[in-house]
Design a protein around this motif. Structure first.
Motif, mmCIF file in Angstrom:
data_model
loop_
_atom_site.group_PDB
_atom_site.id
_atom_site.type_symbol
_atom_site.label_atom_id
_atom_site.label_comp_id
_atom_site.label_asym_id
_atom_site.label_seq_id
_atom_site.Cartn_x
_atom_site.Cartn_y
_atom_site.Cartn_z
ATOM 1 N N GLU B 114 0.832 -1.205 0.000
ATOM 2 C CA GLU B 114 0.000 0.000 0.000
ATOM 3 C C GLU B 114 0.868 1.257 0.000
ATOM 4 O OE1 GLU B 114 -3.195 0.107 -0.187
ATOM 5 O OE2 GLU B 114 -3.513 2.246 0.134
ATOM 6 N N LEU B 115 1.912 1.220 0.788
ATOM 7 C CA LEU B 115 2.810 2.375 0.855
ATOM 8 C C LEU B 115 3.492 2.612 -0.494
ATOM 9 C CD1 LEU B 115 4.304 4.567 2.412
ATOM 10 C CD2 LEU B 115 5.944 2.841 3.129
ATOM 11 N N MET B 116 3.905 1.509 -1.137
ATOM 12 C CA MET B 116 4.617 1.635 -2.412
ATOM 13 C C MET B 116 3.727 2.201 -3.518
ATOM 14 S SD MET B 116 6.662 -1.968 -2.293
ATOM 15 C CE MET B 116 7.168 -1.941 -4.007
ATOM 16 N N PHE B 117 2.440 1.850 -3.476
ATOM 17 C CA PHE B 117 1.560 2.272 -4.553
ATOM 18 C C PHE B 117 0.429 3.173 -4.097
ATOM 19 C CE2 PHE B 117 3.510 -1.573 -6.211
ATOM 20 C CZ PHE B 117 3.927 -1.121 -7.436
ATOM 21 N N GLY B 118 0.399 3.473 -2.820
ATOM 22 C CA GLY B 118 -0.627 4.373 -2.325
ATOM 23 C C GLY B 118 -0.436 5.750 -2.929
ATOM 24 N N ARG B 119 -1.486 6.506 -2.902
ATOM 25 C CA ARG B 119 -1.500 7.811 -3.524
ATOM 26 C C ARG B 119 -0.426 8.736 -2.968
ATOM 27 N NH1 ARG B 119 -4.841 11.604 -5.819
ATOM 28 N NH2 ARG B 119 -3.627 12.152 -7.612
ATOM 29 N N CYS B 120 -0.358 8.751 -1.660
ATOM 30 C CA CYS B 120 0.411 9.736 -0.928
ATOM 31 C C CYS B 120 1.774 10.024 -1.545
ATOM 32 C CB CYS B 120 0.573 9.280 0.521
ATOM 33 S SG CYS B 120 0.520 7.493 0.746
ATOM 34 N N ILE B 121 2.498 8.995 -1.829
ATOM 35 C CA ILE B 121 3.887 9.195 -2.222
ATOM 36 C C ILE B 121 4.052 9.552 -3.690
ATOM 37 C CG2 ILE B 121 6.077 8.022 -2.480
ATOM 38 C CD1 ILE B 121 5.818 6.820 0.043
ATOM 39 N N TRP B 122 3.206 8.967 -4.543
ATOM 40 C CA TRP B 122 3.496 9.058 -5.952
ATOM 41 C C TRP B 122 3.505 10.446 -6.540
ATOM 42 C CZ3 TRP B 122 6.093 6.570 -9.172
ATOM 43 C CH2 TRP B 122 6.376 5.247 -8.913
ATOM 44 N N LYS B 123 2.428 11.150 -6.396
ATOM 45 C CA LYS B 123 2.304 12.416 -7.118
ATOM 46 C C LYS B 123 3.568 13.243 -6.958
ATOM 47 C CE LYS B 123 -1.307 12.522 -9.616
ATOM 48 N NZ LYS B 123 -1.119 12.708 -11.066
ATOM 49 N N GLN B 124 4.140 13.598 -8.068
ATOM 50 C CA GLN B 124 5.515 14.070 -8.165
ATOM 51 C C GLN B 124 6.061 14.836 -6.966
ATOM 52 O OE1 GLN B 124 3.821 15.220 -11.359
ATOM 53 N NE2 GLN B 124 4.950 14.095 -12.931
ATOM 54 N N SER B 125 5.342 15.838 -6.554
ATOM 55 C CA SER B 125 5.898 16.754 -5.566
ATOM 56 C C SER B 125 6.454 16.024 -4.349
ATOM 57 C CB SER B 125 4.817 17.729 -5.119
ATOM 58 O OG SER B 125 3.714 17.024 -4.587
ATOM 59 N N LYS B 126 5.863 14.883 -4.002
ATOM 60 C CA LYS B 126 6.252 14.231 -2.768
ATOM 61 C C LYS B 126 7.285 13.132 -2.966
ATOM 62 C CE LYS B 126 2.395 14.966 0.227
ATOM 63 N NZ LYS B 126 1.615 14.269 1.267
ATOM 64 N N CYS B 127 7.637 12.837 -4.208
ATOM 65 C CA CYS B 127 8.455 11.665 -4.483
ATOM 66 C C CYS B 127 9.949 11.974 -4.423
ATOM 67 C CB CYS B 127 8.085 11.103 -5.844
ATOM 68 S SG CYS B 127 8.836 9.520 -6.216
ATOM 69 N N THR B 128 10.653 11.244 -3.608
ATOM 70 C CA THR B 128 12.105 11.385 -3.496
ATOM 71 C C THR B 128 12.801 10.982 -4.792
ATOM 72 O OG1 THR B 128 11.954 10.789 -1.164
ATOM 73 C CG2 THR B 128 14.108 10.617 -2.198
ATOM 74 N N ASN B 129 13.962 11.527 -5.014
ATOM 75 C CA ASN B 129 14.751 11.111 -6.178
ATOM 76 C C ASN B 129 15.093 9.634 -6.095
ATOM 77 O OD1 ASN B 129 14.721 13.568 -7.392
ATOM 78 N ND2 ASN B 129 16.699 14.224 -6.550
ATOM 79 N N GLU B 130 15.497 9.200 -4.917
ATOM 80 C CA GLU B 130 15.837 7.792 -4.734
ATOM 81 C C GLU B 130 14.668 6.904 -5.130
ATOM 82 O OE1 GLU B 130 15.725 6.442 -0.799
ATOM 83 O OE2 GLU B 130 17.048 4.708 -1.113
ATOM 84 N N LEU B 131 13.481 7.243 -4.606
ATOM 85 C CA LEU B 131 12.301 6.433 -4.899
ATOM 86 C C LEU B 131 11.971 6.483 -6.382
ATOM 87 C CD1 LEU B 131 9.930 4.730 -4.084
ATOM 88 C CD2 LEU B 131 8.719 6.792 -3.378
ATOM 89 N N GLN B 132 12.069 7.672 -6.947
ATOM 90 C CA GLN B 132 11.809 7.836 -8.381
ATOM 91 C C GLN B 132 12.708 6.910 -9.199
ATOM 92 O OE1 GLN B 132 10.111 11.147 -9.104
ATOM 93 N NE2 GLN B 132 10.021 11.004 -11.336
ATOM 94 N N ASP B 133 13.996 6.910 -8.876
ATOM 95 C CA ASP B 133 14.958 6.108 -9.638
ATOM 96 C C ASP B 133 14.673 4.624 -9.522
ATOM 97 O OD1 ASP B 133 16.125 8.440 -10.322
ATOM 98 O OD2 ASP B 133 17.820 8.279 -8.933
ATOM 99 N N ILE B 134 14.596 4.142 -8.289
ATOM 100 C CA ILE B 134 14.455 2.699 -8.095
ATOM 101 C C ILE B 134 13.125 2.207 -8.658
ATOM 102 C CG2 ILE B 134 13.555 3.008 -5.760
ATOM 103 C CD1 ILE B 134 15.584 -0.001 -6.956
ATOM 104 N N SER B 135 12.078 2.991 -8.493
ATOM 105 C CA SER B 135 10.783 2.531 -9.000
ATOM 106 C C SER B 135 10.775 2.520 -10.525
ATOM 107 C CB SER B 135 9.664 3.425 -8.475
ATOM 108 O OG SER B 135 9.863 4.764 -8.869
#
Lengths: 205, 205
Positions: B114-135
DNA sequence: GCCAGCATTTTGACACTGTCAAGATTGGTT
DNA sequence: AACCAATCTTGACAGTGTCAAAATGCTGGC
């Protein structure tokens, strides 16, 4: 902001009129614009022009309000299904309209869709009876439609319920991934789901 | 709780040892048990035995911590993919293992999923570079695998990327609906996804 | 016409949250 | 031995959900 409340506009804040509806629609608007996360009962109250705890007379707590909004979403979706059932298209095109309609519903108001299927509300403890009822009946409705399409040989598979589960899962997953921006280069979710259509349609004999 | 921190155990609370890792794993455990919603930095700090704001030296804010946890999740999933790629199964069974593995990953730790695909994190503004890269790299990886299975005629469709999007969407949707308890009477998510397999597999010539 | 009772809304208060600024402690470097 | 930088703590603030008690206004019975 409705007509009734406008007429009731006096200098005192008591007896607002139809506060429950006003709260619901204001909250729905705020969620659609700023997202679920950033909705607080206090900001909502201020927007409606009422005190912080006024909502507690109509909703047990914040979750109760969210459940009511989600329930409205299910009602809207069920009305779409009603409309679809009652038109005169051939089955094949009806199925296509169902799929396109699902995507349109999900993507036209992503935050509401998120609320309807987001984690927060579902897990039993938090789910209102109203929400439980309307959502279950909506699910059942969808299963019946797909059962029918399968019984006439339009949809593949030998187990109607299972087919319904799979089709719905597919629609939901594509909708969610699209909403979350995972399909970075896809303009409209409908594109994907139209490509997926042949997988569900039984090959012509 | 690790060996290092145990050795460092003195009466002062300063220089805890490897606080970053300790925080991450403690938070991961708490999320797995009590859910994302009920994780607060303060409870986390207390559990680790450190002051409320200690985490701010390693994470910009709460969201940054959640991103790091999600990134770990993607790393774990990518390792599963590595392991799958490097075994000697025939392609057909590899594809099956991929699908089963996805379901197992999603349902064995629903809160993390849920955390990986939940809304909260994805929408660009909140997404870390690290998370962006690995995902992104994980997504790319999955697309490549499905592209391959399609190129050898195992998977249906004429557009590799599109097929990957659809298959992933299907897996994600079924996983999510299962986690959320929508498939009330289904014991294991694998049952559904196994039934869906024939839809993806090209008919034998 | 008035007043009691009821529905409705407000005020006050509390615990909890994320987060910042400033201070305290400590291990390592010169 | 003294300083420095990394690390952690304390104090503080605004924002949140929620409860209890008070305030307000409508309505029906006398």
């Amino acid at each position: 902001m409705t007509l009734q409340t406008a007429l009731k506009k006096n200098n005192s804040h008591y007896h607002h009129g139809n506060l429950r509806q006003t709260l619901l629609s204001a909250a729905t608007h705020m969620i659609a614009e700023k997202g679920i996360e950033s909705l607080s009962l206090r900001k909502l109250a201020e927007k409606v022009g009422v005190s912080r705890t006024a909502a507690y007379h109509y909703f047990k707590d914040k979750n109760d309000l969210l459940c009511a909004i989600a329930a409205n979403g299910f009602r809207r979706w069920q009305q779409s299904l009603d409309q679809l059932s009652s038109n005169q298209l051939p089955d094949r095109q009806k199925f296509e309209q169902y799929i396109l309609g699902y995507m349109a519903f999900a993507t036209s108001n992503p935050e509401e869709y998120e609320l309807m299927f987001g984690r927060c509300i579902w897990k039993q403890s938090k789910c209102t009876n109203e929400l439980q009822d309307i959502s279950h009946s909506t699910f059942q409705r969808q299963v019946e439609m797909i059962e029918y399409w399968q019984s006439i040989g339009l949809v593949v598979g030998d187990n109607p319920v299972r087919s319904a589960q799979i089709i719905w899962g597919t629609l939901h997953g594509i909708a969610k991934l699209f909403i979350d921006g995972v399909y970075a280069d896809v303009g409209r979710a409908e594109e994907i789901v139209i490509s997926a259509l042949p997988m569900f349609i039984a090959p012509k004999v």
